[in-house]
Design an enzyme around this catalytic site. Structure first.
Site, PDB file in Angstrom:
ATOM      1  CB  CYS A 240      -0.888  -0.023   1.246  1.00  0.00           C
ATOM      2  SG  CYS A 240      -1.932   1.432   1.390  1.00  0.00           S
TER       3      CYS A 240
ATOM      4  CG  HIS B  52      -5.626  -2.299  -1.235  1.00  0.00           C
ATOM      5  ND1 HIS B  52      -4.564  -2.919  -0.608  1.00  0.00           N
ATOM      6  CD2 HIS B  52      -5.381  -0.959  -1.115  1.00  0.00           C
ATOM      7  CE1 HIS B  52      -3.728  -2.003  -0.141  1.00  0.00           C
ATOM      8  NE2 HIS B  52      -4.196  -0.798  -0.437  1.00  0.00           N
ATOM      9  CD  GLU B  53      -6.842   1.501  -3.958  1.00  0.00           C
ATOM     10  OE1 GLU B  53      -6.999   2.587  -3.374  1.00  0.00           O
ATOM     11  OE2 GLU B  53      -5.761   0.888  -3.945  1.00  0.00           O
TER      12      GLU B  53
ATOM     13  CG  HIS C 108      -7.206   2.682   1.115  1.00  0.00           C
ATOM     14  ND1 HIS C 108      -6.455   2.945   2.247  1.00  0.00           N
ATOM     15  CD2 HIS C 108      -6.343   2.108   0.229  1.00  0.00           C
ATOM     16  CE1 HIS C 108      -5.203   2.539   2.046  1.00  0.00           C
ATOM     17  NE2 HIS C 108      -5.106   2.022   0.834  1.00  0.00           N
TER      18      HIS C 108
HETATM   19 NI    NI Z   1      -3.519   1.151  -0.224  1.00  0.00          NI
END
Ligand code: NI
Length: 170
Positions: free
Chosen positions: A94, A138-139, A142
């Site tokens: 990341c 993953h995004e 976030h």
């Molecule tokens: Ni990330």
């Protein structure tokens, strides 16, 4: 356009949740342009979420470009996973978590269907697998205030946190 500072773990701002976008106005368009500028201007950066950048009140937007030539920009506004299946267990890194030093395998769905608005405000829905599916999860994490560290087993997380503490002392 301007490059924006990428927040670095454990910055508490990484826990912010992306604000739902209701109108794609000039301010939102500027944020998207800045996000792409930051993505393309940062080495080895495949994707960014607005919540990992130093914006005030970051919107729920992610920009992704997994192409080698960096010519396939994808912008997703208010993305949500509507369906997921299967499992993968691949390495992730990341831009906010010591990207040159820390990578760890994370359990993710193998395939996800994502619904979002594109830059024009048109609703899109598509299914992705493999690397793209991993990236989308993953995004979207976030945008919900999570990093991939939150997806690790307690034992693995503790090992990584130790490593981060050592890196921070340097
Ligand atoms: Ni990330």
């Amino acid at each position: 356009m301007a490059k924006v500072r990428i927040l670095s773990y454990p910055d508490p701002k990484l826990k912010r949740v992306g604000k739902k976008v209701t109108v794609i106005d000039d301010a939102i368009k500027k944020i998207i342009a800045d996000m792409f500028e930051t993505d393309y201007g940062t080495q080895n950066c495949a994707a960014l979420a607005a919540t990992q950048l130093d914006f005030d009140n970051p919107p729920a937007i992610t920009v992704i470009d997994l192409s080698e030539k960096k010519n396939e920009p994808l912008c997703l506004i208010n993305p949500v996973i509507t369906h997921s299946e299967g499992e993968q267990f691949e390495y992730e890194g990341c831009m906010s978590v010591y990207p040159d030093h820390i990578h760890e395998r994370v359990k993710r769905a193998a395939r996800v269907t994502v619904k979002a608005l594109n830059e024009q405000g048109v609703e899109i829905e598509f299914t992705a697998e493999g690397y793209m599916a991993k990236c989308l999860q993953h995004e979207i994490d976030h945008l919900n205030g999570l990093t991939y560290l939150d997806r690790l087993s307690p034992l693995k997380r503790e090992r990584i946190l130790d490593k981060i503490r050592r890196l921070r002392k340097k």
